[in-house]
Design a protein around this motif. Sequence first.
Motif, mmCIF file in Angstrom:
data_model
loop_
_atom_site.group_PDB
_atom_site.id
_atom_site.type_symbol
_atom_site.label_atom_id
_atom_site.label_comp_id
_atom_site.label_asym_id
_atom_site.label_seq_id
_atom_site.Cartn_x
_atom_site.Cartn_y
_atom_site.Cartn_z
ATOM 1 N N PHE A 157 2.239 -11.619 5.233
ATOM 2 C CA PHE A 157 0.949 -11.551 4.535
ATOM 3 C C PHE A 157 0.450 -10.112 4.440
ATOM 4 O O PHE A 157 -0.082 -9.689 3.398
ATOM 5 C CB PHE A 157 -0.090 -12.421 5.238
ATOM 6 C CG PHE A 157 -0.035 -13.871 4.856
ATOM 7 C CD1 PHE A 157 -0.419 -14.276 3.589
ATOM 8 C CD2 PHE A 157 0.400 -14.828 5.759
ATOM 9 C CE1 PHE A 157 -0.378 -15.625 3.230
ATOM 10 C CE2 PHE A 157 0.445 -16.175 5.409
ATOM 11 C CZ PHE A 157 0.058 -16.574 4.139
ATOM 12 N N HIS A 158 0.624 -9.341 5.506
ATOM 13 C CA HIS A 158 0.178 -7.947 5.498
ATOM 14 C C HIS A 158 0.982 -7.111 4.501
ATOM 15 O O HIS A 158 0.432 -6.242 3.808
ATOM 16 C CB HIS A 158 0.314 -7.325 6.892
ATOM 17 C CG HIS A 158 -0.663 -7.881 7.876
ATOM 18 N ND1 HIS A 158 -0.473 -7.802 9.248
ATOM 19 C CD2 HIS A 158 -1.843 -8.538 7.706
ATOM 20 C CE1 HIS A 158 -1.488 -8.385 9.859
ATOM 21 N NE2 HIS A 158 -2.328 -8.837 8.944
ATOM 22 N N PRO A 216 0.102 -8.107 -0.108
ATOM 23 C CA PRO A 216 -1.329 -8.415 -0.191
ATOM 24 C C PRO A 216 -1.685 -9.440 -1.276
ATOM 25 O O PRO A 216 -2.728 -10.086 -1.193
ATOM 26 C CB PRO A 216 -1.970 -7.050 -0.485
ATOM 27 C CG PRO A 216 -0.860 -6.196 -1.000
ATOM 28 C CD PRO A 216 0.382 -6.690 -0.343
ATOM 29 N N ASP A 217 -0.853 -9.580 -2.306
ATOM 30 C CA ASP A 217 -1.148 -10.541 -3.372
ATOM 31 C C ASP A 217 -0.788 -11.973 -2.978
ATOM 32 O O ASP A 217 -1.081 -12.910 -3.726
ATOM 33 C CB ASP A 217 -0.374 -10.169 -4.646
ATOM 34 C CG ASP A 217 -0.840 -8.843 -5.228
ATOM 35 O OD1 ASP A 217 -2.006 -8.476 -4.984
ATOM 36 O OD2 ASP A 217 -0.029 -8.186 -5.910
ATOM 37 N N GLU A 265 -1.893 -14.021 -0.631
ATOM 38 C CA GLU A 265 -3.009 -14.936 -0.383
ATOM 39 C C GLU A 265 -3.601 -15.440 -1.691
ATOM 40 O O GLU A 265 -3.948 -16.623 -1.820
ATOM 41 C CB GLU A 265 -4.086 -14.238 0.465
ATOM 42 C CG GLU A 265 -3.688 -14.029 1.903
ATOM 43 C CD GLU A 265 -4.870 -13.612 2.772
ATOM 44 O OE1 GLU A 265 -6.025 -13.783 2.308
ATOM 45 O OE2 GLU A 265 -4.639 -13.127 3.875
ATOM 46 N N GLU A 266 -3.719 -14.556 -2.685
ATOM 47 C CA GLU A 266 -4.248 -14.971 -3.983
ATOM 48 C C GLU A 266 -3.305 -15.967 -4.658
ATOM 49 O O GLU A 266 -3.752 -16.933 -5.288
ATOM 50 C CB GLU A 266 -4.444 -13.744 -4.870
ATOM 51 C CG GLU A 266 -5.065 -14.073 -6.220
ATOM 52 C CD GLU A 266 -5.305 -12.819 -7.045
ATOM 53 O OE1 GLU A 266 -5.542 -12.976 -8.258
ATOM 54 O OE2 GLU A 266 -5.247 -11.710 -6.498
#
Length: 269
Positions: free
Chosen positions: A258-259, A262-263, A265-266
């Motif tokens: 996830f780190h 960054p996209d 999560e969207e």
Amino acid sequence: MKEHNEHNENEQQEEEYEEPSLEDFLAEEEESEEDQAQRVKKKRLIRLGVFIIAGLLLLQGVSSLFAYFSRDALELARTSEQVIQEEDVEAYMEAVVTIQGQGNRGTGFAITPDGYLLTNHHVIENRQPLAVTFPNGEIYHAEVVDAVEEVDVALLKVDGEQLPFLPLRENSAVAEEEIFVIGNPLTQTQIVNRGEIIENQSAYQTMRISNSIFPGHSGSPVLSAEGEVVGVVYARSVPGLWSGEERYGLAIPVEEVFHALPDLEEILF
């Protein structure tokens, strides 16, 4: 005098138009034989090259067959069949894909029904175009959305709908948690093995797992007992010859994924 001059002219004409000697014919014949010998030699070299290539292909085939039936491959197949019979993992297997490009082969897995996938950076590096094959036989062309070499993770996209997928867990895995790895090690596909988390977030943000990991496992999902992805396999340890240490698998924890992306999560939420 006139007759003498005519006689000289006739001799000159005879000299100018003198027929080739027998030696000249023999010289041409000798050159022709030499050319013929060169052609025969060339044909022999071509045949030899063909035999060498055929021999190398045969050796490669035998080597692949040996790898397939090697002790490790047979053990992987045996334990995989046992896990499949004992655990409800077949639904998870449908989302695990084979990624191929430039003669190389690795593993990946779908994370959304519309075709987003995760794998390792080193699985897809300089290997485009990429072909993604799902267990049902469907093949897709994959585009690289993002790839982070430092974390060794890559996000891909295929043009698909209602694809089987694996959910990513938001919270970290814990030591001694039971896990499954599904991948395409050695020459095999859809191999499942069971293990546990040895340590999460060790040096270099790496997850250590007890599962047996082999070439081809790169990009495999590390799944919790509930079928959620808690990590992505990328390598295995190589203990020193006399260290007495056991080998273990290495995975990228899901929080690091996830780190790095960054996209993500969207895309997921």
